[in-house]
Each structure stands twice: as structure tokens, then as C-alpha cells.
Design an enzyme around this catalytic site. Structure first.
Site, mmCIF file in Angstrom:
data_model
loop_
_atom_site.group_PDB
_atom_site.id
_atom_site.type_symbol
_atom_site.label_atom_id
_atom_site.label_comp_id
_atom_site.label_asym_id
_atom_site.label_seq_id
_atom_site.Cartn_x
_atom_site.Cartn_y
_atom_site.Cartn_z
ATOM 1 N N THR A 16 1.659 11.189 -11.897
ATOM 2 C CA THR A 16 2.125 12.582 -11.970
ATOM 3 C C THR A 16 3.421 12.743 -12.743
ATOM 4 O OG1 THR A 16 1.058 13.106 -9.881
ATOM 5 C CG2 THR A 16 2.884 14.514 -10.496
ATOM 6 N N ASP A 74 -4.286 8.092 -14.275
ATOM 7 C CA ASP A 74 -4.109 8.563 -12.912
ATOM 8 C C ASP A 74 -4.332 7.302 -12.071
ATOM 9 O OD1 ASP A 74 -4.926 9.484 -10.228
ATOM 10 O OD2 ASP A 74 -4.785 11.461 -11.135
ATOM 11 N N SER A 75 -3.451 6.999 -11.145
ATOM 12 C CA SER A 75 -3.544 5.695 -10.477
ATOM 13 C C SER A 75 -4.808 5.555 -9.634
ATOM 14 C CB SER A 75 -2.296 5.403 -9.654
ATOM 15 O OG SER A 75 -2.283 6.136 -8.456
ATOM 16 N N THR A 106 1.362 7.878 -7.500
ATOM 17 C CA THR A 106 1.664 7.539 -6.106
ATOM 18 C C THR A 106 0.418 7.104 -5.318
ATOM 19 O OG1 THR A 106 1.419 9.849 -5.439
ATOM 20 C CG2 THR A 106 3.648 9.098 -5.991
ATOM 21 N N ASP A 107 -0.764 7.540 -5.771
ATOM 22 C CA ASP A 107 -1.962 7.317 -4.951
ATOM 23 C C ASP A 107 -2.207 5.843 -4.640
ATOM 24 O OD1 ASP A 107 -2.411 10.006 -4.834
ATOM 25 O OD2 ASP A 107 -3.978 10.049 -6.354
ATOM 26 N N GLN A 288 -4.944 -0.480 12.460
ATOM 27 C CA GLN A 288 -5.088 0.863 11.882
ATOM 28 C C GLN A 288 -3.842 1.707 12.113
ATOM 29 O OE1 GLN A 288 -8.578 2.768 13.490
ATOM 30 N NE2 GLN A 288 -9.932 1.122 12.830
HETATM 31 N N1 ASP Z 1 -3.112 11.248 -8.654
HETATM 32 C C1 ASP Z 1 -1.767 10.874 -9.034
HETATM 33 C C2 ASP Z 1 -1.763 9.392 -9.321
HETATM 34 O O1 ASP Z 1 -1.758 8.609 -8.412
HETATM 35 C C3 ASP Z 1 -0.821 11.221 -7.950
HETATM 36 C C4 ASP Z 1 0.614 10.929 -8.244
HETATM 37 O O2 ASP Z 1 1.013 10.347 -9.206
HETATM 38 O O3 ASP Z 1 1.448 11.323 -7.408
HETATM 39 O O4 ASP Z 1 -1.747 8.992 -10.466
#
Ligand code: ASP
Length: 353
Positions: A16, A74-75, A106-107, A288
Site C-alpha cells: 500500500t 500486492d503482498s 502489510t498482508d 490459535q
Molecule cells: N494488500 C496490501 C498488501 O499487503 C495491504 C497493505 O500493504 O497494507 O500489499
């Protein structure tokens, strides 16, 4: 003589932080990040061929280069080959820089941070992953803060670890998990305290950091893709479990209840797990729960250990998966050696009690 300006390499892999909004939502945009860095005074000192930040409180600026990946990802689209590529790229530029920042979505950042912690064997420089929940092109972006903290940590902290900088904290990379899809405090390190905190001062908790390694940096990017994660749930059937455990599976992260408990009254499930373990599938028991550790307080947990399932202590599922991929990717290690290494902390990823 004035101190040399520290040099950092920023690997911009996607996420992002460098995205723009397109017709189908946010998507990686080549060149967008660099254009934004050039426009932001704390991040770029105009006139330089490379980027140089404005001085931090300690008087030092950080000079940095940006290596933009093609394609930017996108991760959610990352796989094991990219983990290897990031590690190889850090190795290729290792001697030229004081530290590294990896801009990443972040994903799956917690998975990549865990994987890099194992792949970068003998790491004696900081490697800091960061990103943002709001793109840098947006006025309320959290990316500026995250990037400045990451740059400072990479340039000045000297902490020889893979870390993750987010929302005013710097966490050990293989201890983090993404806990918030909407809020800006997106990551937690439930079982290990922060390595640094960015308040009015940037405080580094050096006493928590790993010791300097003795050997040189070594990257062996072979990773086993035959590793899976299975979250136990009430009512799981024998067929589903048996299908999961079928070849080519080599390693399984078994996410169990509470302090490592499984339905020990279900002889059919226990038999499947026991036979997979006897066939050489390395099965690791992690909880978990967000916080806490696997132990043998309950009969239902002890039963797993008795059939060869390894206790994963307080490993996050992300770190357990990355560690299994890494260990099972080494053909010179026997399954017994993999099992022995799996229950030993190698990069501060688990706490033994
Ligand atoms: N979908 C994005 C990713 O992981 C989310 C992010 O970067 O916050 O690339």
C-alpha cells in the site's frame, strides 16, 4: 572529522505504501513512491542524486537508494520465490550499505519478516520491514512515520536482526502477526517486547536484541513448498485431515486450542497425525491464541506430544511456517535434525520455558 552519513538500501517490493488508486481499487504503481519521496522534505534533501533525509534528532541524516521491484506486488501475491529473492538482493548489496529497509505490503509482512530472519544467516546489520495502511500519496498516510522510523533503525541502531517498524514501534520480525485490517496499529508481537519505541525519543531496547553473530552472512534460499498450516476446529473429519496430510506434505503447522490442546478423544484424528509423523511429516503444535505458549498442562495437549507432534512453544503460526519451509528446504538435514532444530530458538523466534 564529521561522521560519515549512513547509507541504507530501500527495497521497494510493493504494498500500500507505494500504491495509487485505480479503477479497481488500490494497486501498485511504478514510480509513485519515488515521486512522493522526492516531494516530502523530511524524506528528501533536494539537489542530491540519491535521497537524503533531513537530520534526525541526533543530528544525522540518512542517505538512501531505492531499488524498485518490477513488478511491484500486492503482498497477497507473494510466494516463496520472492522471500528468496529479497534475501539474495540484500546479500548482493550487503557490503555497500549500513542497513536495509524492505517496503512491503502489510498482508503477508509477518511471513516475509519471519522467512528473512531465517534466510539471512549470520546477519550483522539491521533489516527493517515496513509499509503502511494508507498510501504515501494520501495526506493522512501513516507511511511517512513508518518509513522514517525504519530508515533510522536501519541506519543507526546497529541491531543485527530482521525487524518490523510500524506505528511507533519496532518489533522482532519473527514475532509479529497482523492483528488489524483497518487500524493503523496493524501489528502485534504478543510474546516478545518491542526492540525500539518511537515516542518523543527513539528508544532502542538493546538488551532485547540478538547478539552479534560470529560468522559471515550466508543465504541459502532453498525453501520447501510442501508445508501447510491447519487450524483445528470442532468437527474436523478424518477425511479432511487425511487429505491434508497426504504426500507431498513434508511439514505441518497445526494450530491447536489454548495451550496446545487437540481432541485426544478422537482416536481417528490422532491415528492420522501419528501415522503422518511416522512417515516423516514434521508436525508443529502452535496455539490459535494470540498470546501465550503451548505446554503440556492438559492431557489433550500431552497426547499430541506422545504421537510425535512437536511443541512449538510461543512460535507464531507465521514463524512456524517459515521455519519449516526453511529447514525442510535443506536436503542435507535429516528429518530428525529438522525436528531437533524446530524446537530450538535459532533467531529469537521462540521462548523456551
Ligand atoms: N494488500 C496490501 C498488501 O499487503 C495491504 C497493505 O500493504 O497494507 O500489499
Amino acid at each position: 572529522m564529521p561522521e560519515r552519513t549512513p547509507q541504507v538500501l530501500v527495497l521497494h517490493t510493493g504494498g500500500t505504501i507505494g500504491m495509487r488508486e485505480g479503477p479497481r481499487g488500490f494497486a501498485p504503481a511504478p514510480g509513485a513512491l519515488e515521486a512522493e519521496l522526492a516531494r516530502r522534505p523530511p524524506l528528501s534533501d533536494p539537489g542530491g542524486a540519491r535521497f537524503t533525509t533531513a537530520p534526525f534528532e541526533d543530528g544525522t541524516s540518512v542517505r538512501y537508494d531505492v531499488l524498485e521491484y518490477d513488478p511491484l506486488l500486492d503482498s497477497a501475491n507473494l510466494d516463496l520465490s520472492q522471500w528468496g529473492r529479497f534475501a539474495e538482493d540484500i546479500r548482493a548489496h550487503y557490503d555497500a550499505y549500513d542497513g536495509f529497509v524492505v517496503l512491503h505490503g502489510t498482508d503477508t509482512m509477518a511471513y516475509t519478516a519471519s522467512a528473512l530472519s531465517f534466510l539471512l544467516d549470520g546477519l550483522d546489520k539491521p533489516v527493517v520491514l515496513t509499509g503502511s495502511q494508507i498510501p504515501l500519496v494520501r495526506v493522512r498516510s501513516d507511511g511517512l512515520d513508518n518509513l522514517l522510523t525504519a530508515l533510522w533503525m536501519a541506519a543507526r541502531s546497529g541491531v543485527p536482526e530482521v525487524m518490523l517498524a510500524f506505528h511507533h514501534r519496532v518489533l522482532r520480525g519473527n514475532r509479529v502477526t497482523k492483528v488489524d485490517a483497518s487500524g493503523l496499529d496493524a501489528f502485534a508481537s504478543p510474546n516478545f517486547g518491542p526492540l525500539a519505541e518511537a515516542g518523543i525519543d527513539l528508544t532502542v531496547h538493546r538488551e532485547r536484541a540478538l547478539p552479534m553473530p560470529t560468522g559471515a552472512l550466508h543465504v541459502d534460499a532453498r525453501l520447501s513448498p510442501h508445508v501447510a498450516a491447519l487450524r483445528l476446529y470442532p468437527g474436523i473429519t478424518r477425511e479432511i485431515l487425511a487429505n491434508f496430510l497426504r504426500p507431498p506434505l513434508e511439514g505441518l503447522v497445526l494450530e491447536t486450542y489454548g495451550s496446545g490442546n487437540a481432541p485426544d478423544a478422537r482416536a481417528d484424528l490422532m491415528a492420522e497425525l501419528a501415522s503422518a509423523s511416522q512417515r516423516g511429516v514434521v508436525i508443529v503444535n502452535v496455539t490459535q491464541c494470540l498470546r501465550g505458549t503451548v505446554n503440556e498442562a492438559y492431557q489433550a495437549g500431552r497426547a499430541l506430544a506422545e504421537i510425535g507432534v512437536l511443541p512449538g512453544a510461543d512460535l507464531t503460526p507465521e514463524a512456524a511456517l517459515a521455519k519449516l519451509c526453511w529447514l525442510l528446504g535443506k536436503p542435507h538435514l535429516s528429518r530428525d535434525e529438522v525436528r531437533a532444530l524446530m524446537v530450538r530458538p535459532l533467531r529469537g523466534e521462540m521462548t523456551l520455558r
